[in-house]
Design a protein around this motif. Structure first.
Motif, mmCIF file in Angstrom:
data_model
loop_
_atom_site.group_PDB
_atom_site.id
_atom_site.type_symbol
_atom_site.label_atom_id
_atom_site.label_comp_id
_atom_site.label_asym_id
_atom_site.label_seq_id
_atom_site.Cartn_x
_atom_site.Cartn_y
_atom_site.Cartn_z
ATOM 1 N N ALA A 66 0.832 -1.207 0.000
ATOM 2 C CA ALA A 66 0.000 0.000 0.000
ATOM 3 C C ALA A 66 0.867 1.258 0.000
ATOM 4 C CB ALA A 66 -0.927 -0.007 1.208
ATOM 5 N N GLN A 67 1.948 1.221 0.763
ATOM 6 C CA GLN A 67 2.851 2.379 0.799
ATOM 7 C C GLN A 67 3.539 2.583 -0.545
ATOM 8 O OE1 GLN A 67 3.672 4.260 4.023
ATOM 9 N NE2 GLN A 67 4.071 5.666 2.339
ATOM 10 N N ILE A 68 3.976 1.488 -1.161
ATOM 11 C CA ILE A 68 4.638 1.580 -2.461
ATOM 12 C C ILE A 68 3.643 2.022 -3.540
ATOM 13 C CG2 ILE A 68 5.808 0.219 -4.236
ATOM 14 C CD1 ILE A 68 7.023 -1.452 -1.921
ATOM 15 N N TRP A 69 2.433 1.516 -3.459
ATOM 16 C CA TRP A 69 1.380 1.923 -4.393
ATOM 17 C C TRP A 69 1.102 3.422 -4.237
ATOM 18 C CZ3 TRP A 69 -3.314 -1.805 -5.207
ATOM 19 C CH2 TRP A 69 -4.108 -1.372 -6.285
ATOM 20 N N SER A 70 1.158 3.912 -3.010
ATOM 21 C CA SER A 70 0.985 5.349 -2.780
ATOM 22 C C SER A 70 2.074 6.153 -3.485
ATOM 23 C CB SER A 70 0.999 5.653 -1.281
ATOM 24 O OG SER A 70 -0.066 5.012 -0.612
ATOM 25 N N ALA A 71 3.278 5.584 -3.544
ATOM 26 C CA ALA A 71 4.352 6.238 -4.287
ATOM 27 C C ALA A 71 4.017 6.304 -5.771
ATOM 28 C CB ALA A 71 5.674 5.500 -4.074
ATOM 29 N N ALA A 72 3.360 5.272 -6.289
ATOM 30 C CA ALA A 72 2.932 5.295 -7.691
ATOM 31 C C ALA A 72 1.911 6.408 -7.922
ATOM 32 C CB ALA A 72 2.343 3.931 -8.082
ATOM 33 N N LEU A 73 0.981 6.588 -6.984
ATOM 34 C CA LEU A 73 0.024 7.691 -7.092
ATOM 35 C C LEU A 73 0.747 9.034 -7.057
ATOM 36 C CD1 LEU A 73 -2.846 6.465 -4.715
ATOM 37 C CD2 LEU A 73 -2.736 6.282 -7.205
ATOM 38 N N ALA A 115 4.990 5.581 -12.800
ATOM 39 C CA ALA A 115 3.919 4.983 -11.994
ATOM 40 C C ALA A 115 3.511 3.636 -12.572
ATOM 41 C CB ALA A 115 2.720 5.926 -11.940
ATOM 42 N N SER A 116 3.451 3.537 -13.896
ATOM 43 C CA SER A 116 3.085 2.273 -14.551
ATOM 44 C C SER A 116 4.121 1.185 -14.285
ATOM 45 C CB SER A 116 2.930 2.481 -16.062
ATOM 46 O OG SER A 116 1.866 3.367 -16.333
ATOM 47 N N ILE A 117 5.381 1.570 -14.261
ATOM 48 C CA ILE A 117 6.448 0.611 -13.957
ATOM 49 C C ILE A 117 6.280 0.061 -12.542
ATOM 50 C CG2 ILE A 117 8.937 0.413 -13.531
ATOM 51 C CD1 ILE A 117 9.356 2.364 -15.865
ATOM 52 N N VAL A 118 5.987 0.948 -11.593
ATOM 53 C CA VAL A 118 5.795 0.512 -10.209
ATOM 54 C C VAL A 118 4.605 -0.435 -10.108
ATOM 55 C CG1 VAL A 118 5.256 1.266 -7.860
ATOM 56 C CG2 VAL A 118 6.841 2.603 -9.266
ATOM 57 N N MET A 119 3.506 -0.092 -10.750
ATOM 58 C CA MET A 119 2.308 -0.939 -10.666
ATOM 59 C C MET A 119 2.549 -2.307 -11.300
ATOM 60 S SD MET A 119 0.269 0.572 -8.812
ATOM 61 C CE MET A 119 -0.898 -0.785 -8.953
ATOM 62 N N LYS A 120 3.271 -2.325 -12.408
ATOM 63 C CA LYS A 120 3.584 -3.611 -13.049
ATOM 64 C C LYS A 120 4.455 -4.460 -12.134
ATOM 65 C CE LYS A 120 3.646 -6.555 -16.471
ATOM 66 N NZ LYS A 120 2.421 -7.319 -16.819
ATOM 67 N N ALA A 121 5.406 -3.841 -11.450
ATOM 68 C CA ALA A 121 6.284 -4.565 -10.525
ATOM 69 C C ALA A 121 5.480 -5.133 -9.357
ATOM 70 C CB ALA A 121 7.391 -3.653 -10.018
ATOM 71 N N ILE A 122 4.563 -4.335 -8.811
ATOM 72 C CA ILE A 122 3.712 -4.811 -7.719
ATOM 73 C C ILE A 122 2.885 -6.009 -8.177
ATOM 74 C CG2 ILE A 122 1.689 -4.242 -6.315
ATOM 75 C CD1 ILE A 122 2.777 -1.383 -6.116
ATOM 76 N N GLU A 123 2.264 -5.886 -9.342
ATOM 77 C CA GLU A 123 1.419 -6.968 -9.856
ATOM 78 C C GLU A 123 2.227 -8.248 -10.071
ATOM 79 O OE1 GLU A 123 -0.438 -5.399 -13.320
ATOM 80 O OE2 GLU A 123 -1.724 -4.011 -12.194
ATOM 81 N N ASN A 124 3.438 -8.118 -10.583
ATOM 82 C CA ASN A 124 4.274 -9.298 -10.812
ATOM 83 C C ASN A 124 4.634 -9.996 -9.502
ATOM 84 O OD1 ASN A 124 4.284 -8.987 -13.585
ATOM 85 N ND2 ASN A 124 6.204 -7.841 -13.624
ATOM 86 N N VAL A 125 4.992 -9.215 -8.492
ATOM 87 C CA VAL A 125 5.362 -9.804 -7.202
ATOM 88 C C VAL A 125 4.168 -10.501 -6.563
ATOM 89 C CG1 VAL A 125 6.040 -9.251 -4.827
ATOM 90 C CG2 VAL A 125 7.287 -8.258 -6.758
#
Length: 355
Positions: free
Chosen positions: A295-302, A313-323
């Motif tokens: 949630a904190q990392i996703w907030s960084a994407a926002l 932001a898209s790179i971060v979200m893709k990384a979260i989804e992969n993990v």
């Protein structure tokens, strides 16, 4: 090349643990993309600060924060400090004085995360919560304390301007993304003054978006509908209290508070916006490295999206989804055994794979 200046407020409990992972992600992006550089200042304005100084931030704290491009916030709360103090002496002054009147909360089911309910499709909607007035007003008081006649009055403050500016932001998002219906969370049948002004103000904005349907739904029915058919929602507009409750319910539907970010936005950008997870400081697990940092990392994407770096932001979200989808570096709340920093490291590794 612009250098972004970030004020980092880790806060209490698990706040510093998850913020550390978020900043590792921001650093990884800076190392991979020379067009994105940042300078951060960590401000230890938390419960420890309060216990030493009898205040949550310096007297000129808002003036200090005003000079930053964004505020990256963890969580506050400590058993040694009354619960209302960190809220009303730190979070609320920032939100209200910086006119962060849009609280944006994405409710999105990530690949590989099973919802506790059976939905007929992907759960993916946004709650646009009014963030500067409403039920969370400091208007009111208590009388006859300590007697049998004690009473308390808490006033709800709803203004036409406040509702319209939130609604306009939500409708503009709906128009931009092709959403055809905005749900208005209300209770105007029972709360006849403030909620009727709310409904009228939402409708006045909706008139400028004739291709978007507005569906007025009473808050109690809406809560039930979110459980029965969450996949049918795209955009919800709600007051401060209603939005707070609905977004926490939504978080439970998509995997828990550890997967739920938020943005406190000043759309005009006259002041810095603030980005934080919706979870609390969880002092019971502080220091155990079991908190979910997503949630904190996703907030960084926002935050990156708000700063105009949708690409990062898209790179971060893709990384979260992969993990999350791989399930090899998940914290206990998601059924895994990974520690907080191991989840953060896994997300950083996936960022490096993309850059």
């Amino acid at each position: 090349m612009k250098t972004y200046h970030l004020a980092v407020l880790p806060g209490d409990g698990i706040g510093p643990e998850v913020v550390n992972e978020g900043m590792k992600v921001v650093q990884a992006l800076s190392e991979a993309d020379s067009s994105f550089q940042f300078e951060s200042t960590t401000l230890e304005w938390n419960s420890e600060y309060y216990l030493k100084h009898n205040r949550m931030m310096p007297e000129n704290g808002l003036s200090i924060l005003e000079n930053y491009d964004a505020i990256y916030f963890g969580a506050v709360g400590d058993p040694r400090v009354p619960e209302h103090i960190p809220i009303w002496e730190l979070i609320m002054p920032i939100r209200k004085n910086f006119h962060q009147y849009v609280n944006l909360r994405p409710i999105k089911q990530l690949p590989g995360v099973k919802s506790p309910i059976h939905a007929k499709g992907l759960i993916d909607f946004y709650v646009y919560r009014e963030n500067a007035e409403g039920e969370y007003s400091n208007s009111g008081g208590r009388l006859y304390q300590g007697t049998s006649d004690e009473l308390a009055i808490q006033n709800t403050v709803i203004t036409k301007k406040g509702v319209e500016r939130l609604a306009r932001y939500a409708f503009e998002y709906a128009e931009k993304t092709g959403v055809k219906k905005v749900v208005n969370a209300t209770k105007s049948n029972a709360i006849i003054h403030s909620m009727n002004l709310w409904d009228e103000s939402v409708k006045s904005v909706a008139a400028s978006f004739p291709e978007i349907e507005v569906e007025d739904t009473y808050i109690d029915a809406l809560a039930a509908h979110l459980v029965q058919r969450p996949e049918t929602f795209d955009v919800i507009v709600a007051s401060n209290l209603f939005g707070d409750i609905l977004s926490d319910l939504g978080a439970a539907l998509v995997g828990g508070l550890g997967l739920s970010p938020s943005a406190n936005l000043n759309p005009e950008r006259n002041y810095p916006s603030m980005f934080e997870p919706i979870h609390g400081s969880a002092p019971d697990i502080s220091g155990k490295q079991t908190a979910n940092p997503i949630a904190q990392i996703w907030s960084a994407a926002l935050m990156l999206e708000h700063l105009g770096r949708e690409d990062l932001a898209s790179i971060v979200m893709k990384a979260i989804e992969n993990v999350v989808n791989e399930k090899t570096a998940l914290t206990p709340d998601l059924g895994g055994t990974a520690r907080t920093f191991e989840t953060g490291d896994a997300i950083v590794q996936h960022i490096h794979k993309q850059t």
